[in-house]
Motif scaffolding. Structure first.
Motif, PDB file in Angstrom:
ATOM      1  N   THR A 113      -8.472 -17.715   4.610  1.00 20.13           N
ATOM      2  CA  THR A 113      -9.924 -17.547   4.641  1.00 20.13           C
ATOM      3  C   THR A 113     -10.240 -16.214   3.958  1.00 20.13           C
ATOM      4  O   THR A 113      -9.338 -15.446   3.609  1.00 20.13           O
ATOM      5  CB  THR A 113     -10.480 -17.507   6.080  1.00 20.13           C
ATOM      6  N   GLU A 114     -11.501 -15.920   3.828  1.00 17.00           N
ATOM      7  CA  GLU A 114     -11.895 -14.649   3.210  1.00 17.00           C
ATOM      8  C   GLU A 114     -11.498 -13.447   4.070  1.00 17.00           C
ATOM      9  O   GLU A 114     -11.483 -12.307   3.601  1.00 17.00           O
ATOM     10  CB  GLU A 114     -13.401 -14.630   2.974  1.00 17.00           C
ATOM     11  N   ASN A 115     -11.152 -13.698   5.337  1.00 20.03           N
ATOM     12  CA  ASN A 115     -10.769 -12.611   6.238  1.00 20.03           C
ATOM     13  C   ASN A 115      -9.261 -12.369   6.288  1.00 20.03           C
ATOM     14  O   ASN A 115      -8.809 -11.422   6.939  1.00 20.03           O
ATOM     15  CB  ASN A 115     -11.255 -12.905   7.661  1.00 20.03           C
ATOM     16  N   THR A 116      -8.468 -13.224   5.647  1.00 15.79           N
ATOM     17  CA  THR A 116      -7.016 -13.065   5.676  1.00 15.79           C
ATOM     18  C   THR A 116      -6.601 -11.775   4.972  1.00 15.79           C
ATOM     19  O   THR A 116      -7.043 -11.509   3.853  1.00 15.79           O
ATOM     20  CB  THR A 116      -6.322 -14.256   4.990  1.00 15.79           C
ATOM     21  N   VAL A 117      -5.755 -10.996   5.625  1.00 12.05           N
ATOM     22  CA  VAL A 117      -5.242  -9.765   5.018  1.00 12.05           C
ATOM     23  C   VAL A 117      -4.043 -10.120   4.140  1.00 12.05           C
ATOM     24  O   VAL A 117      -3.020 -10.613   4.632  1.00 12.05           O
ATOM     25  CB  VAL A 117      -4.827  -8.743   6.089  1.00 12.05           C
ATOM     26  N   CYS A 118      -4.167  -9.864   2.848  1.00 11.83           N
ATOM     27  CA  CYS A 118      -3.113 -10.219   1.903  1.00 11.83           C
ATOM     28  C   CYS A 118      -2.487  -9.008   1.218  1.00 11.83           C
ATOM     29  O   CYS A 118      -1.601  -9.159   0.377  1.00 11.83           O
ATOM     30  CB  CYS A 118      -3.656 -11.181   0.839  1.00 11.83           C
ATOM     31  N   ASP A 119      -2.963  -7.819   1.568  1.00 11.47           N
ATOM     32  CA  ASP A 119      -2.431  -6.588   0.996  1.00 11.47           C
ATOM     33  C   ASP A 119      -1.328  -6.047   1.902  1.00 11.47           C
ATOM     34  O   ASP A 119      -1.550  -5.843   3.104  1.00 11.47           O
ATOM     35  CB  ASP A 119      -3.548  -5.554   0.842  1.00 11.47           C
ATOM     36  N   THR A 120      -0.140  -5.821   1.338  1.00  9.96           N
ATOM     37  CA  THR A 120       1.006  -5.412   2.143  1.00  9.96           C
ATOM     38  C   THR A 120       0.779  -4.073   2.834  1.00  9.96           C
ATOM     39  O   THR A 120       1.128  -3.903   4.014  1.00  9.96           O
ATOM     40  CB  THR A 120       2.269  -5.330   1.273  1.00  9.96           C
ATOM     41  N   THR A 121       0.193  -3.121   2.137  1.00  8.67           N
ATOM     42  CA  THR A 121      -0.051  -1.803   2.730  1.00  8.67           C
ATOM     43  C   THR A 121      -0.972  -1.913   3.944  1.00  8.67           C
ATOM     44  O   THR A 121      -0.711  -1.332   5.004  1.00  8.67           O
ATOM     45  CB  THR A 121      -0.670  -0.845   1.699  1.00  8.67           C
ATOM     46  N   THR A 122      -2.041  -2.687   3.806  1.00  6.53           N
ATOM     47  CA  THR A 122      -2.979  -2.901   4.922  1.00  6.53           C
ATOM     48  C   THR A 122      -2.289  -3.612   6.075  1.00  6.53           C
ATOM     49  O   THR A 122      -2.505  -3.292   7.252  1.00  6.53           O
ATOM     50  CB  THR A 122      -4.197  -3.697   4.452  1.00  6.53           C
ATOM     51  N   LEU A 123      -1.443  -4.568   5.736  1.00 10.30           N
ATOM     52  CA  LEU A 123      -0.706  -5.323   6.760  1.00 10.30           C
ATOM     53  C   LEU A 123       0.174  -4.385   7.588  1.00 10.30           C
ATOM     54  O   LEU A 123       0.174  -4.450   8.825  1.00 10.30           O
ATOM     55  CB  LEU A 123       0.153  -6.396   6.086  1.00 10.30           C
ATOM     56  N   LEU A 124       0.906  -3.501   6.928  1.00  8.95           N
ATOM     57  CA  LEU A 124       1.784  -2.573   7.638  1.00  8.95           C
ATOM     58  C   LEU A 124       0.985  -1.585   8.485  1.00  8.95           C
ATOM     59  O   LEU A 124       1.419  -1.200   9.579  1.00  8.95           O
ATOM     60  CB  LEU A 124       2.671  -1.821   6.644  1.00  8.95           C
ATOM     61  N   GLU A 125      -0.185  -1.174   7.991  1.00  6.22           N
ATOM     62  CA  GLU A 125      -1.044  -0.288   8.773  1.00  6.22           C
ATOM     63  C   GLU A 125      -1.527  -0.986  10.040  1.00  6.22           C
ATOM     64  O   GLU A 125      -1.585  -0.381  11.118  1.00  6.22           O
ATOM     65  CB  GLU A 125      -2.234   0.171   7.930  1.00  6.22           C
ATOM     66  N   ARG A 126      -1.876  -2.242   9.922  1.00  9.66           N
ATOM     67  CA  ARG A 126      -2.310  -3.009  11.098  1.00  9.66           C
ATOM     68  C   ARG A 126      -1.171  -3.142  12.104  1.00  9.66           C
ATOM     69  O   ARG A 126      -1.376  -3.021  13.321  1.00  9.66           O
ATOM     70  CB  ARG A 126      -2.792  -4.402  10.680  1.00  9.66           C
ATOM     71  N   LEU A 127       0.029  -3.393  11.610  1.00  6.28           N
ATOM     72  CA  LEU A 127       1.180  -3.531  12.504  1.00  6.28           C
ATOM     73  C   LEU A 127       1.446  -2.237  13.262  1.00  6.28           C
ATOM     74  O   LEU A 127       1.820  -2.263  14.440  1.00  6.28           O
ATOM     75  CB  LEU A 127       2.419  -3.943  11.706  1.00  6.28           C
ATOM     76  N   ASP A 128       1.244  -1.112  12.601  1.00  3.92           N
ATOM     77  CA  ASP A 128       1.441   0.171  13.270  1.00  3.92           C
ATOM     78  C   ASP A 128       0.469   0.332  14.434  1.00  3.92           C
ATOM     79  O   ASP A 128       0.829   0.828  15.504  1.00  3.92           O
ATOM     80  CB  ASP A 128       1.268   1.308  12.263  1.00  3.92           C
ATOM     81  N   ARG A 129      -0.775  -0.122  14.238  1.00  2.00           N
ATOM     82  CA  ARG A 129      -1.765  -0.041  15.329  1.00  2.00           C
ATOM     83  C   ARG A 129      -1.403  -1.000  16.459  1.00  2.00           C
ATOM     84  O   ARG A 129      -1.575  -0.676  17.639  1.00  2.00           O
ATOM     85  CB  ARG A 129      -3.166  -0.352  14.780  1.00  2.00           C
ATOM     86  N   ILE A 130      -0.889  -2.167  16.083  1.00  2.22           N
ATOM     87  CA  ILE A 130      -0.501  -3.150  17.104  1.00  2.22           C
ATOM     88  C   ILE A 130       0.672  -2.622  17.929  1.00  2.22           C
ATOM     89  O   ILE A 130       0.764  -2.869  19.135  1.00  2.22           O
ATOM     90  CB  ILE A 130      -0.140  -4.499  16.439  1.00  2.22           C
ATOM     91  N   ARG A 131       1.561  -1.868  17.298  1.00  4.76           N
ATOM     92  CA  ARG A 131       2.702  -1.296  18.030  1.00  4.76           C
ATOM     93  C   ARG A 131       2.232  -0.324  19.110  1.00  4.76           C
ATOM     94  O   ARG A 131       2.904  -0.151  20.125  1.00  4.76           O
ATOM     95  CB  ARG A 131       3.653  -0.594  17.059  1.00  4.76           C
ATOM     96  N   HIS A 132       1.100   0.300  18.910  1.00  2.21           N
ATOM     97  CA  HIS A 132       0.558   1.224  19.910  1.00  2.21           C
ATOM     98  C   HIS A 132      -0.213   0.484  21.008  1.00  2.21           C
ATOM     99  O   HIS A 132      -0.099   0.811  22.187  1.00  2.21           O
ATOM    100  CB  HIS A 132      -0.359   2.252  19.242  1.00  2.21           C
TER     101      HIS A 132
END
Length: 243
Positions: A159-178
């Motif tokens: 969808t238009e909301n899917t994150v497809c940028d690797t850098t953004t994806l890794l940043e999101r994962l870092d927040r999820i780890r917290h």
């Protein structure tokens, strides 16, 4: 790499293909020499972990794996069912249990609310890791190097909301780890939002539990969903979650 690692690569490649693969295809997908693939495939065939598909001169997963899969599946379901049922009743929304399946995440159990979502997901359905909160909740338990090896490039846009940028994806994962919380805001299906947490369950398996609902109800229910997921996973830090 030890033989157990090579064997896992071969079994994963066939599982992800959802069909048979020839020796040459297995060698290409795993990066192993064809002679090594042939030797391991013959050993797996003797134990019925692989079977030959004559029409394609390839290999498919065999019945020898069923005893392992069924035992693990039943233990996983029985250890989680009571909590999931309570969560579904409290939230009056669909609740799903998911685990890694190669480079995807697969739903292994689902408890439907009376206002059941139809056609969104079902037991056995797999999702891309980067485009689902259950996938992101699981990925957050892995180091970035391993994450990059699992998410297939280029990342598919659902969808238009899917994150497809690797850098953004890794940043999101870092927040999820917290926070130990992953949120899907119409990233896989328009009109559907979800929230998930990932943790090692009673059986020792890494798993994710998600609450799935129409986006129209998500804003009103997300705080309650967050509280309930903290009951499932006490590591959840609600103060670190932003919507």
């Amino acid at each position: 790499m030890a033989d157990i690692g090579r064997t896992t690569l071969i079994l994963d490649a066939i599982a992800e293909s959802r069909g048979s693969l020839s020796l040459s295809e297995l060698a290409a997908r795993t990066g192993l020499p064809r002679s090594t693939v042939h030797r391991i495939a013959q050993s797996l065939e003797r134990e019925l972990f692989l079977v030959r598909v004559p029409q394609r001169h390839g290999y498919a997963l065999g019945p020898g794996l069923l005893k392992f899969g069924m035992n693990a599946h039943l233990r996983l379901l029985s250890s989680n069912r009571t909590q999931l049922a309570q969560l579904a009743r409290t939230m009056n929304e669909n609740v799903e249990l998911a685990v890694f399946s190669g480079r995807e995440v697969v739903v292994v159990d689902q408890l439907a609310s009376p206002e059941r979502l139809r056609g969104v997901s079902k037991v056995g359905k797999s999702f891309s890791l980067h485009a689902s909160c259950i996938g992101m909740a699981l990925l957050a338990h892995l180091p970035d190097r391993q994450v990059l090896g699992l998410v297939q490039q280029p990342l598919r846009r659902f969808t238009e909301n899917t994150v497809c940028d690797t850098t953004t994806l890794l940043e999101r994962l870092d927040r999820i780890r917290h926070s130990h919380i992953a949120v899907d805001n119409q990233e896989h299906d328009l009109g559907i939002s979800a929230m998930a947490t990932g943790f090692v369950g009673p059986t020792g398996a890494l798993q994710a539990v998600s609450i799935v609902m129409p986006t129209a109800r998500f804003a009103d229910k997300r705080s309650a969903a967050l509280e309930e997921l903290q009951v499932i996973n006490p590591a959840v830090d609600r103060s670190s979650v932003s919507f």
